[in-house]
Design an enzyme around this catalytic site. Structure first.
Site, PDB file in Angstrom:
ATOM      1  N   LYS A   1     -26.289  -1.296   1.689  1.00  0.00           N
ATOM      2  CA  LYS A   1     -26.004  -0.505   0.491  1.00  0.00           C
ATOM      3  C   LYS A   1     -26.426   0.953   0.693  1.00  0.00           C
ATOM      4  O   LYS A   1     -27.545   1.231   1.146  1.00  0.00           O
ATOM      5  CB  LYS A   1     -26.761  -1.108  -0.699  1.00  0.00           C
ATOM      6  CG  LYS A   1     -26.433  -0.408  -2.002  1.00  0.00           C
ATOM      7  CD  LYS A   1     -27.192  -1.030  -3.158  1.00  0.00           C
ATOM      8  CE  LYS A   1     -26.949  -0.200  -4.407  1.00  0.00           C
ATOM      9  NZ  LYS A   1     -27.806  -0.594  -5.516  1.00  0.00           N
TER      10      LYS A   1
ATOM     11  N   ASN B   1      -7.693  -1.324  -7.369  1.00  0.00           N
ATOM     12  CA  ASN B   1      -6.794  -0.789  -8.399  1.00  0.00           C
ATOM     13  C   ASN B   1      -6.620  -1.809  -9.517  1.00  0.00           C
ATOM     14  O   ASN B   1      -7.194  -2.895  -9.467  1.00  0.00           O
ATOM     15  CB  ASN B   1      -5.457  -0.374  -7.778  1.00  0.00           C
ATOM     16  CG  ASN B   1      -4.779  -1.546  -7.122  1.00  0.00           C
ATOM     17  OD1 ASN B   1      -4.459  -2.522  -7.775  1.00  0.00           O
ATOM     18  ND2 ASN B   1      -4.565  -1.477  -5.805  1.00  0.00           N
TER      19      ASN B   1
ATOM     20  N   ASP C   1       0.947  -0.237   6.181  1.00  0.00           N
ATOM     21  CA  ASP C   1       1.955  -0.590   5.169  1.00  0.00           C
ATOM     22  C   ASP C   1       2.520  -1.972   5.527  1.00  0.00           C
ATOM     23  O   ASP C   1       3.275  -2.117   6.497  1.00  0.00           O
ATOM     24  CB  ASP C   1       3.066   0.469   5.109  1.00  0.00           C
ATOM     25  CG  ASP C   1       3.946   0.270   3.880  1.00  0.00           C
ATOM     26  OD1 ASP C   1       4.338  -0.891   3.623  1.00  0.00           O
ATOM     27  OD2 ASP C   1       4.219   1.266   3.186  1.00  0.00           O
TER      28      ASP C   1
ATOM     29  N   PHE D   1       8.187  -3.921  -4.227  1.00  0.00           N
ATOM     30  CA  PHE D   1       7.941  -3.553  -5.623  1.00  0.00           C
ATOM     31  C   PHE D   1       7.524  -2.087  -5.649  1.00  0.00           C
ATOM     32  O   PHE D   1       6.945  -1.584  -4.677  1.00  0.00           O
ATOM     33  CB  PHE D   1       6.819  -4.408  -6.227  1.00  0.00           C
ATOM     34  CG  PHE D   1       7.312  -5.645  -6.932  1.00  0.00           C
ATOM     35  CD1 PHE D   1       7.778  -6.730  -6.210  1.00  0.00           C
ATOM     36  CD2 PHE D   1       7.308  -5.722  -8.326  1.00  0.00           C
ATOM     37  CE1 PHE D   1       8.235  -7.870  -6.849  1.00  0.00           C
ATOM     38  CE2 PHE D   1       7.761  -6.861  -8.983  1.00  0.00           C
ATOM     39  CZ  PHE D   1       8.221  -7.940  -8.245  1.00  0.00           C
TER      40      PHE D   1
HETATM   41  O1  C5P Z   1       4.354   2.962  -1.265  1.00  0.00           O
HETATM   42  P1  C5P Z   1       4.085   2.076  -2.398  1.00  0.00           P
HETATM   43  O2  C5P Z   1       2.690   1.551  -2.419  1.00  0.00           O
HETATM   44  O3  C5P Z   1       4.453   2.588  -3.741  1.00  0.00           O
HETATM   45  O4  C5P Z   1       5.074   0.841  -2.119  1.00  0.00           O
HETATM   46  C1  C5P Z   1       5.071  -0.276  -2.905  1.00  0.00           C
HETATM   47  C2  C5P Z   1       5.574  -1.454  -2.137  1.00  0.00           C
HETATM   48  O5  C5P Z   1       5.086  -1.484  -0.803  1.00  0.00           O
HETATM   49  C3  C5P Z   1       5.102  -2.747  -2.744  1.00  0.00           C
HETATM   50  O6  C5P Z   1       6.059  -3.743  -2.480  1.00  0.00           O
HETATM   51  C4  C5P Z   1       3.803  -3.014  -2.002  1.00  0.00           C
HETATM   52  O7  C5P Z   1       3.430  -4.380  -2.035  1.00  0.00           O
HETATM   53  C5  C5P Z   1       4.148  -2.537  -0.616  1.00  0.00           C
HETATM   54  N1  C5P Z   1       3.020  -1.984   0.141  1.00  0.00           N
HETATM   55  C6  C5P Z   1       2.545  -2.654   1.229  1.00  0.00           C
HETATM   56  N2  C5P Z   1       1.513  -2.120   1.965  1.00  0.00           N
HETATM   57  C7  C5P Z   1       0.987  -0.940   1.623  1.00  0.00           C
HETATM   58  C8  C5P Z   1       1.461  -0.241   0.524  1.00  0.00           C
HETATM   59  C9  C5P Z   1       2.482  -0.788  -0.215  1.00  0.00           C
HETATM   60  O8  C5P Z   1       3.019  -3.757   1.525  1.00  0.00           O
HETATM   61  N3  C5P Z   1      -0.012  -0.462   2.337  1.00  0.00           N
END
Ligand code: C5P
Length: 410
Positions: A292, A213, A311, A332
């Protein structure tokens, strides 16, 4: 950036080839908003002329305690009383030995001895040959100078002007500038260990392709820098970004979300604050091909299945240490619209005490940002500013919350 606005720095220079770096440092200090008064020893003037330093600092340089420009003939008193800090760069081995003994036979050493110790800190940037640096006498002096209240900065390592390689060269001007700026920041997080995730993650499809991203990592790196400036020990788990590591920060480079989780989990047990600033990819390809993936001529693209990534924030926020208050978690949220609504919902969903919202497309790759802090008490805006200025404000906000959070119950 005006990180040193309003600060008056006495830049002391002693004899060493690193005087050429002090010229650049002087320029950097002025650019950062400081006024700079240069004081040189006689030996320093052998390496670089006072004329150069005068032009760069925009002030006459002092080299002698017998300087006739001072009406009271007390340059050592006058110069040291006006300073917010005295920085000796380069600081030779001989000058350290001199300071240690409280000798005062030239203007610079006299001024250091005469400075009011409580209000005028003395910082030393050593610069010398590796054998001189490693010598027990020098190391003993460094230790004693620290005990006497001096801040002895690190030395750099690498090729030296003498042709040898090792420790002892003076830090680069940008490193000294960063150290000086950090020195002036309030130490709100002293004793804390802050774990920060930053940047994007990269999820491999095959050895040459992947999904990622637009996160540049700048906000997370600024947060890590601000935490270090506030006196914390900092571990920065960074996705693939092209950013320099903030000074004094331990960096762990990772690529994928799974690697980021593992590195975070490894550092979390000793952390007291976790700030998840990384833009973690929500999904990764179900399989990463070992070779590849080639076009097969059929015109059909390969079928890519995706699985959800772990997460990281939710994992750590649900750990027993977070539940007991030993680990304060901050998330964040990068949104494109309805920031307050989404940030509020995300704080509850992720079960974190503090959620920092920002508008993603308006900040990706930029040097500035605007933040919305959402906690149980409500929302608070931090107006558009540079990322480092916002990071410092965020750290100050976290510091007040952590103090309350970890205070013993009345
Ligand atoms: O759910 P979302 O991606 O919008 O959440 C954002 C927050 O969760 C950020 O603090 C990001 O660093 C954290 N995050 C994470 N692991 C993920 C997705 C998001 O730590 N897989």
């Amino acid at each position: 950036m005006n990180d040193l606005a309003g600060k008056h720095i006495v830049l002391g220079m002693t004899g060493g080839i690193a005087c050429y770096k002090a010229a650049d440092l002087c320029r950097a200090l002025v650019k950062a908003g400081a006024t700079v008064q240069v004081v040189m020893t006689e030996a320093a003037t052998q390496f670089i002329t006072p004329v150069t330093m005068q032009a760069l600092s925009n002030r006459p340089v002092y080299t002698s305690q017998w300087d006739q420009r001072e009406a009271n003939s007390m340059a050592h008193i006058n110069l040291s009383r006006q300073a917010h800090a005295i920085l000796i760069a380069p600081c030779s081995a001989d000058f350290m030995a001199k300071l240690l003994h409280g000798r005062a036979d030239d203007l610079l050493s006299l001024m250091c001895l005469a400075r009011p110790m409580e209000s005028v800190p003395l910082l030393l940037a050593p610069a010398m040959n590796r054998e001189m640096w490693a010598h027990p006498a020098t190391q003993r002096n460094v230790e004693q100078l620290r005990a006497d209240g001096c801040t002895v900065l690190d030395v750099g390592s690498g090729e030296q002007a003498c042709g040898e390689t090792g420790d002892g060269r003076m830090l680069e001007s940008h490193e000294l500038l960063e150290d000086l700026i950090a020195f002036f920041q309030p130490k709100r997080l002293r004793g804390q260990h802050v774990l920060v995730t930053a940047g994007p993650t990269y999820e491999a499809i095959d050895p040459v392709r992947g999904i990622t991203n637009l996160s540049s990592g700048k906000m997370g790196f600024a947060v890590a820098r601000a935490a270090h400036e506030a006196g914390a020990q900092v571990t920065l788990v960074a996705g693939p970004v092209a950013l320099a590591t903030p000074r004094g920060v331990r960096r762990v480079d990772v690529k994928s979300a799974q690697e980021m989780l593992q590195a975070s989990v490894e550092s979390a047990p000793s952390a007291s604050i976790f700030i998840a600033a990384a833009a973690v990819a929500d999904w990764r390809p179900q399989q990463s091909a070992a070779q590849k993936i080639k076009k097969d001529g059929s015109g059909q693209p390969p079928e890519l299945g995706f699985v959800e990534n772990p997460d990281i924030l939710a994992t750590l926020a649900q750990s027993p240490r977070a539940a007991s208050g030993a680990l304060y978690c901050v998330g964040f949220a990068a949104e494109s619209h309805d920031l307050l609504e989404h940030a509020t919902a995300k704080r509850i969903k992720k079960r974190v005490p503090l959620l920092v919202g920002n508008i993603g497309p308006a900040t990706f790759g930029q040097d500035d940002n605007a933040l919305l802090l959402v906690d149980a008490a409500g929302a608070q805006e931090l107006a558009r500013n540079t990322k480092i200025a916002l990071a410092r404000q965020l750290i100050a906000e976290i510091a007040t919350r952590v103090t309350i959070h970890t205070a013993p119950a009345p």
